[in-house]
Design a protein around this motif. Structure first.
Motif, PDB file in Angstrom:
ATOM      1  N   UNK A 176       0.752  -1.263  -0.030  1.00  0.00           N
ATOM      2  CA  UNK A 176      -0.078  -0.004   0.126  1.00  0.00           C
ATOM      3  C   UNK A 176       0.716   1.339   0.053  1.00  0.00           C
ATOM      4  N   UNK A 177       1.963   1.508   0.834  1.00  0.00           N
ATOM      5  CA  UNK A 177       3.061   2.242   0.657  1.00  0.00           C
ATOM      6  C   UNK A 177       3.308   2.537  -0.790  1.00  0.00           C
ATOM      7  N   UNK A 178       3.699   1.569  -1.465  1.00  0.00           N
ATOM      8  CA  UNK A 178       4.310   1.657  -2.756  1.00  0.00           C
ATOM      9  C   UNK A 178       3.214   2.239  -3.618  1.00  0.00           C
ATOM     10  N   UNK A 179       2.007   1.894  -3.444  1.00  0.00           N
ATOM     11  CA  UNK A 179       0.666   2.665  -4.292  1.00  0.00           C
ATOM     12  C   UNK A 179       0.590   3.748  -4.076  1.00  0.00           C
ATOM     13  N   UNK A 180       0.553   4.260  -2.657  1.00  0.00           N
ATOM     14  CA  UNK A 180       0.503   5.766  -2.316  1.00  0.00           C
ATOM     15  C   UNK A 180       1.501   6.587  -2.648  1.00  0.00           C
ATOM     16  N   UNK A 181       2.794   5.846  -2.773  1.00  0.00           N
ATOM     17  CA  UNK A 181       3.819   6.825  -3.081  1.00  0.00           C
ATOM     18  C   UNK A 181       3.783   7.229  -4.770  1.00  0.00           C
ATOM     19  N   UNK A 182       2.951   6.344  -5.489  1.00  0.00           N
ATOM     20  CA  UNK A 182       2.904   6.952  -6.932  1.00  0.00           C
ATOM     21  C   UNK A 182       1.660   7.946  -7.025  1.00  0.00           C
ATOM     22  N   UNK A 183       0.798   7.624  -6.073  1.00  0.00           N
ATOM     23  CA  UNK A 183      -0.343   8.626  -6.225  1.00  0.00           C
ATOM     24  C   UNK A 183      -0.223  10.006  -5.329  1.00  0.00           C
ATOM     25  N   UNK A 184       0.229   9.798  -4.111  1.00  0.00           N
ATOM     26  CA  UNK A 184       0.394  11.134  -3.459  1.00  0.00           C
ATOM     27  C   UNK A 184       1.804  11.363  -3.128  1.00  0.00           C
ATOM     28  N   UNK A 185       2.611  10.653  -3.435  1.00  0.00           N
ATOM     29  CA  UNK A 185       4.034  11.013  -3.207  1.00  0.00           C
ATOM     30  C   UNK A 185       4.748  10.343  -2.075  1.00  0.00           C
ATOM     31  N   UNK A 186       6.098  10.195  -2.191  1.00  0.00           N
ATOM     32  CA  UNK A 186       6.700   9.360  -1.024  1.00  0.00           C
ATOM     33  C   UNK A 186       6.945  10.275   0.156  1.00  0.00           C
ATOM     34  N   UNK A 187       6.808  11.535   0.090  1.00  0.00           N
ATOM     35  CA  UNK A 187       6.955  12.413   1.178  1.00  0.00           C
ATOM     36  C   UNK A 187       5.666  12.466   1.936  1.00  0.00           C
ATOM     37  N   UNK A 188       4.408  12.197   1.515  1.00  0.00           N
ATOM     38  CA  UNK A 188       3.304  12.226   2.068  1.00  0.00           C
ATOM     39  C   UNK A 188       3.125  11.554   3.443  1.00  0.00           C
ATOM     40  N   UNK A 189       2.247  12.234   4.349  1.00  0.00           N
ATOM     41  CA  UNK A 189       2.354  11.518   5.713  1.00  0.00           C
ATOM     42  C   UNK A 189       1.958  10.022   5.604  1.00  0.00           C
ATOM     43  N   UNK A 190       0.743   9.881   5.142  1.00  0.00           N
ATOM     44  CA  UNK A 190       0.083   8.461   4.894  1.00  0.00           C
ATOM     45  C   UNK A 190       1.258   7.434   4.163  1.00  0.00           C
TER      46      UNK A 190
END
Length: 70
Positions: A16-30
């Motif tokens: 899920x972290x990998x998917x979110x890194x693509x969607x909102x960026x690796x620096x996002x809190x989530x």
């Protein structure tokens, strides 16, 4: 997979972290919280990651979950 059906356990956090890194960026809190939870597996980190994930916009949550299904 609906938001309500998703199990927040350490095994899924890295994906899920990998998917979110693509969607909102690796620096996002989530993204950072999910990555930390996947690395430690600690219950407090999983709870924090779940909270951050649920604070995302519904469209971002759906997109991340959809990426996990593909």
């Amino acid at each position: 997979m609906a938001d309500d059906d998703f199990k927040f356990d350490a095994a899924m956090m890295g994906r899920l972290a990998g998917a979110l890194a693509f969607i909102v960026g690796a620096d996002h809190a989530a993204t950072k919280a999910l990555k930390a939870a996947s690395e430690t597996g600690a219950e407090k980190d999983i709870k924090a990651a779940r909270t951050q994930f649920l604070r995302l916009k519904p469209g971002d949550r759906r997109a991340a979950l959809t990426m996990l299904n593909d």
